[in-house]
Structure formats: C-alpha cells, structure tokens
Design a protein around this motif. Structure first.
Motif, PDB file in Angstrom:
ATOM      1  N   UNK A  27     -46.888  66.397  62.790  1.00 54.61           N
ATOM      2  CA  UNK A  27     -46.564  65.193  63.557  1.00 54.61           C
ATOM      3  C   UNK A  27     -46.885  63.932  62.764  1.00 54.61           C
ATOM      4  N   UNK A  28     -48.056  63.882  62.151  1.00 54.84           N
ATOM      5  CA  UNK A  28     -48.470  62.687  61.431  1.00 54.84           C
ATOM      6  C   UNK A  28     -47.655  62.500  60.146  1.00 54.84           C
ATOM      7  N   UNK A  29     -47.353  63.601  59.468  1.00 48.30           N
ATOM      8  CA  UNK A  29     -46.548  63.490  58.248  1.00 48.30           C
ATOM      9  C   UNK A  29     -45.123  63.043  58.563  1.00 48.30           C
ATOM     10  N   UNK A  30     -44.590  63.478  59.701  1.00 47.14           N
ATOM     11  CA  UNK A  30     -43.252  63.043  60.101  1.00 47.14           C
ATOM     12  C   UNK A  30     -43.254  61.597  60.577  1.00 47.14           C
ATOM     13  N   UNK A  31     -44.337  61.172  61.228  1.00 40.34           N
ATOM     14  CA  UNK A  31     -44.422  59.807  61.741  1.00 40.34           C
ATOM     15  C   UNK A  31     -44.631  58.808  60.601  1.00 40.34           C
ATOM     16  N   UNK A  32     -45.391  59.242  59.589  1.00 35.98           N
ATOM     17  CA  UNK A  32     -45.673  58.355  58.446  1.00 35.98           C
ATOM     18  C   UNK A  32     -45.304  59.088  57.152  1.00 35.98           C
ATOM     19  N   UNK A  33     -43.999  59.252  56.906  1.00 36.68           N
ATOM     20  CA  UNK A  33     -43.567  60.083  55.764  1.00 36.68           C
ATOM     21  C   UNK A  33     -43.981  59.546  54.408  1.00 36.68           C
ATOM     22  N   UNK A  34     -43.996  58.225  54.236  1.00 33.78           N
ATOM     23  CA  UNK A  34     -44.337  57.658  52.930  1.00 33.78           C
ATOM     24  C   UNK A  34     -45.840  57.680  52.681  1.00 33.78           C
ATOM     25  N   UNK A  35     -46.621  57.323  53.705  1.00 35.55           N
ATOM     26  CA  UNK A  35     -48.067  57.234  53.518  1.00 35.55           C
ATOM     27  C   UNK A  35     -48.732  58.603  53.499  1.00 35.55           C
ATOM     28  N   UNK A  36     -48.250  59.527  54.344  1.00 37.91           N
ATOM     29  CA  UNK A  36     -48.911  60.826  54.485  1.00 37.91           C
ATOM     30  C   UNK A  36     -48.042  61.985  54.018  1.00 37.91           C
ATOM     31  N   UNK A  37     -46.761  61.961  54.394  1.00 37.33           N
ATOM     32  CA  UNK A  37     -45.891  63.101  54.089  1.00 37.33           C
ATOM     33  C   UNK A  37     -45.766  63.392  52.610  1.00 37.33           C
ATOM     34  N   UNK A  38     -45.735  62.341  51.783  1.00 41.29           N
ATOM     35  CA  UNK A  38     -45.587  62.544  50.336  1.00 41.29           C
ATOM     36  C   UNK A  38     -46.897  62.950  49.665  1.00 41.29           C
ATOM     37  N   UNK A  39     -47.990  62.856  50.387  1.00 42.38           N
ATOM     38  CA  UNK A  39     -49.305  63.218  49.828  1.00 42.38           C
ATOM     39  C   UNK A  39     -49.981  64.223  50.763  1.00 42.38           C
ATOM     40  N   UNK A  40     -49.233  65.220  51.170  1.00 38.00           N
ATOM     41  CA  UNK A  40     -49.705  66.151  52.184  1.00 38.00           C
ATOM     42  C   UNK A  40     -50.996  66.852  51.778  1.00 38.00           C
ATOM     43  N   UNK A  41     -51.073  67.338  50.548  1.00 42.97           N
ATOM     44  CA  UNK A  41     -52.242  68.111  50.126  1.00 42.97           C
ATOM     45  C   UNK A  41     -53.513  67.270  50.213  1.00 42.97           C
ATOM     46  N   UNK A  42     -53.422  66.021  49.745  1.00 39.18           N
ATOM     47  CA  UNK A  42     -54.587  65.129  49.816  1.00 39.18           C
ATOM     48  C   UNK A  42     -54.926  64.785  51.257  1.00 39.18           C
TER      49      UNK A  42
END
Length: 503
Positions: free
Chosen positions: A306-321
């Motif tokens: 949910x969070x990665x989809x809501x904030x794809x640039x801030x979180x989705x592209x840095x999922x592992x971190x």
C-alpha cells in the motif's frame, strides 16, 4: 505481475481505511512476532537429550513442581511445563514474569527473548524485501509445511489413550454457548486473523493477479481451505487434550487453557510424556513458527504494498531499504514485549491494537463497497472480470447480512473488551486508557481522511458533501486501469484494462 486499480471518488474517500490498516499491521507486528519468538525459544530448547520441561530438577523449578503424571485434581501444584513458560509463578525460564510487577514495572529486557524476536524479524525481512517474488517463495514453505506436520501430529494424537474422548468432546456441540457473545467475538476474530480480511492481505496479494483471474473461485477455495484447516487443527489439539485428561485423571475442561497457555503449556506437557518427545517437540514448534511467519508476511506485505503504491517515487523505488527501515522500527517498538512483564503488553496489544479496531475497519470496508459504491456496481465489476454476475445470495450477504453482523460483533466487543483481557492479572486503569488510545489511533484515520477530502474539495458546503459521497462507477465513465507487469502502479501512466472476451 499485473496490477489493477478502480479509479473512482469512493475509493479515494475511504483512503483513511488504508492508513488505519497500516497502523493495525504495525501494532500486530509489535506483538505477534514476539509470540513467534517464544516458539523459537522453545524450538531451541528442544534440541537436548531430554526436554527441559519434563522433570522438576531444573534450577528454575519451584518446590511445588510435580511431573505432569503426578498432578492430582485437588492438590495445588504446578507442572514443569507451566513453570518453564512461567505464567506468574516464582521461577520460570521463558518469561520470568515474577521479576516484574506487571505493567507498572515491567523490568529490563530479557536478552534471550530479544535475540529470538530479532531472528524472527530477520526471517521476515528476507521474505519480504523483494516483494511477492520473495514472499511467494517463502510461502511455499510456510504454507505447506504446517499441513505435513499437522497430519503427522494428528496420526500420533489419535493413537494416544483418551484421544477418542477428546475428539468426542470436540465434536459435541454445546448450543447454550451460542448465547454467549464472547463465542461470536472469538469466532469473528479467528476468521479475521486466519483468513486476513481487514488486514489488507487479500487485497494486496490479489492485486497482482491477472485482470480476468477467477476471483470468485479463488475466494471460495481460500475460505474453504481456511475453515477445513482450522477443523483439522481442532482434531490435533483435542486428541491431545483427551490424552492429557486421561493421564491426569481430570476432565477436559480442567485440562484446557485458552490462548498462549494451550500452545506453550498444555501441548508441551503432552509432548513431554510421549516417547520420542524431542522429535515431537521440534516438529510442533517448527509448525508454530512457519504458521506465524505465514501470517505476519501477509499483514506486513499488505502495508508495504500500500505504501509503495501510494508513494512510488519515495518508497516504491527503494523498497529494500524501506522494508529494512520499517521492520527495524517495528522491532524497536516491540522490544518492551521482550521484558519480564512483556506478556502483559502482548495481551493488551492483542486486544486493543488489532482486536477491536479490525472489526470496525472491516465494517467500514463492507459498508463503503456495498452501501456507497453499490452492490450492483460491485457485482458488475466482477462480471467484467470473470464473465458472469455473482448470485443473489452473495449480493444479499454483501449488502445486508455481513455489514450488520460485523457491526453487532464490534459493539459487543466494545462492551466486553475488559473481559477479553482475562482475570489472572488486574490491568491498571491507565493501561486501559492507553488501550483506548491504541484502538482510536487507527479508527480515527477514517473520519480524519473524510474531513480532509471535504476540506480540499472545491465548491460550496452542500456541493462538497454531495461530491465526496458520490461514487463514479466503471459504467459511468471511470475505468479499471491496467498497470502492466511492474511491481508498482502509477495511475498517471496506466492504460485502460483489457476486457476479457467473455465479459
């Protein structure tokens, strides 16, 4: 894997439900992984020539300790397994509750428990860091291995003396208990925790399906397997309870315990009396760990998705971190549950974290879909995906039976929440107030987001009010959007969904 989103105002209006679920998943991660840590502690302790909770000759045993085969119904004594887990006895090895004064003074962190819980979080991280690619591989083990162990334990359990009496007790209905609201509350909680509705698990994982995946078939199969698994586990548990009643010359009601006591006291007691007890203990606690990991994967993956989809640039592209930082933060918050009085906090988080709030969240989800978006529109969307419309039975359940039933269960839960904490420990008044804050912290996300949407929607007050509650249906111009094979979705670049030929 494909990702789909239904673009309409009603979904955006109820985005507060998503934030509420994220908070609930965090609260669950704070205590549920601690319980898995307890199972890991038992698993490590099982790798000995003799299980430590078999005899009363350990340094942590008390003078009142008696082997389970020597316990008498009318004499006050405690078994080695009870003292090993330490449910408020002077002694103990796992929890060591006697070193705390409850929530008022929980004492320091127990290093061994903190390390076990840390190991659990490490396992969870390496199962989630790559998304469904890593979670899917882990689930092959955590979902299938317990069935193998359950069948092995069932074969062993039914061969024990007294098992038939335990199974008979299990299968004999007590209709009078249907008048007890706690039975209905426990049943609803069991479904929510085992199947995952309300935690976002099913929504997050199903969002990776193809557009024309038969969701109707999957829902029936998943629900059926879930209920049959619980039914099978009942035979495993009650066959052993019947055996313990036979060994101790007690009734099954006197042997059985609820909650952690059943898993960490009664079953280990039974295992300790069996031949090859070390083997049975190892596979039993391996099963508990895999079951627990399977459950915690789902809730955390839902929040991360949910969070990665809501904030794809801030979180989705840095999922592992992001996953590493999130799990580390939850572990730090979970450390108080590894103190000597942490079990009291675990119980409180279980009731006031997800326990009460999840019922309200599921009610809002059902009401939002069926009362605001509309049952007919929901059924029409399903028809586009699978080619046929759900029957009248399902539409009646969605629109009337399920939302009202869940609302009634939620009301009864609010009225009896203090009874759910148990009577062995009197929780201080301030802890109950903290519990109310925990429950409210997730529930309040829903009205707060509605207020935010109302404040940011253009127009007069009346126009705003009508607009935020007016759903845009796929038949009225909005569309199901196709997000390709990417692990996250950006609606600004999504293309219209391919409609199946039979839809």
């Amino acid at each position: 894997m494909a990702r789909y989103n239904d673009v309409n105002n009603s979904n955006i209006l109820f985005s507060g439900v998503g934030y509420a679920i994220c908070l609930i998943d965090i609260y669950m991660g704070m205590y549920y992984n601690t319980i898995i840590g307890w199972a890991l502690y038992y698993l490590i302790a099982s790798f000995q020539s003799e299980l430590p909770w078999t005899q009363c000759t350990n340094s942590w045993n008390t003078p009142s300790c008696r082997p389970v085969t020597e316990l008498l119904p009318n004499i006050s004594a405690s078994s080695p397994a009870r003292e090993f887990f330490d449910p408020q006895v002077k002694g103990g090895e796992v929890l060591e509750q006697y070193k705390s004064d409850g929530l008022n003074r929980m004492g320091p962190i127990k290093p061994a428990l903190a390390l076990c819980v840390f190991a659990v979080f490490v396992l969870v991280y390496f199962s989630l860091w790559k998304g469904v690619r890593s979670t899917g591989k882990a689930v092959w083990i955590t979902a299938l291995a317990p069935y193998v162990v359950l069948i092995i334990l069932l074969a062993r359990g039914v061969s024990l003396p007294g098992a038939a009496e335990g199974v008979r007790y299990y299968l004999t209905p007590e209709w009078a208990k249907l008048y007890n609201s706690k039975v209905w509350i426990d049943a609803a909680s069991q479904i929510f925790f085992s199947l995952g509705p309300g935690f976002g698990t099913l929504l997050a994982l199903s969002s990776y399906n193809k557009f024309n995946n038969n969701c109707y078939r999957d829902a029936i199969i998943t629900s059926t397997i879930n209920c049959l698994t619980s039914f099978l586990a009942g035979f495993v548990i009650f066959s052993v309870l019947g055996y313990m009643a036979h060994v101790q010359h007690k009734s099954i009601e006197q042997v059985g315990l609820e909650g952690p006591g059943l898993v960490f006291i009664v079953y280990p007691e039974a295992i300790a009396t069996m031949s090859g007890s070390v083997f049975w203990s190892i596979i039993f606690f391996l099963m508990l760990i895999t079951l627990g990991l399977d459950s915690t994967f789902g809730g955390l993956e839902a929040m991360i998705t949910a969070l990665c989809d809501e904030y794809p640039k801030a979180l989705g592209r840095h999922r592992e971190t992001f996953v590493a930082a999130l799990l580390f933060g939850i572990y730090i918050c979970a450390l108080p549950t590894t103190t000597y009085g942490g079990v009291y906090l675990v119980n409180m988080l279980n009731i006031y974290g997800p326990g009460l709030a999840i019922l309200f969240v599921v009610f809002v989800e059902a009401a939002g879909v069926c009362w605001i978006y509309g049952t007919d529109n929901f059924a029409r969307d399903i028809e586009k995906m699978i080619g046929h419309r759900p029957g009248i039975f399902w539409r009646i359940c969605w629109k009337y039976i399920s939302p009202l039933f869940i609302l009634i269960i939620f009301v009864f839960s609010l009225l009896s929440h203090e009874e759910m904490l148990g009577s062995e420990y009197a929780y201080p008044e301030w802890s109950l107030q903290v519990g109310y804050v925990l429950t409210a912290s997730s529930i309040i996300c829903i009205p707060l987001y509605i207020i935010y949407k109302f404040a940011t929607t253009p127009g007069s007050l009346v126009q705003r009010w009508k607009m935020i509650w007016q759903a845009e249906h796929s038949s009225d111009g909005s569309t199901l959007t196709y997000c390709g094979e990417a692990p996250r979705c950006d609606l600004r670049t999504a293309s219209p969904a391919p409609i199946p030929s039979n839809g």
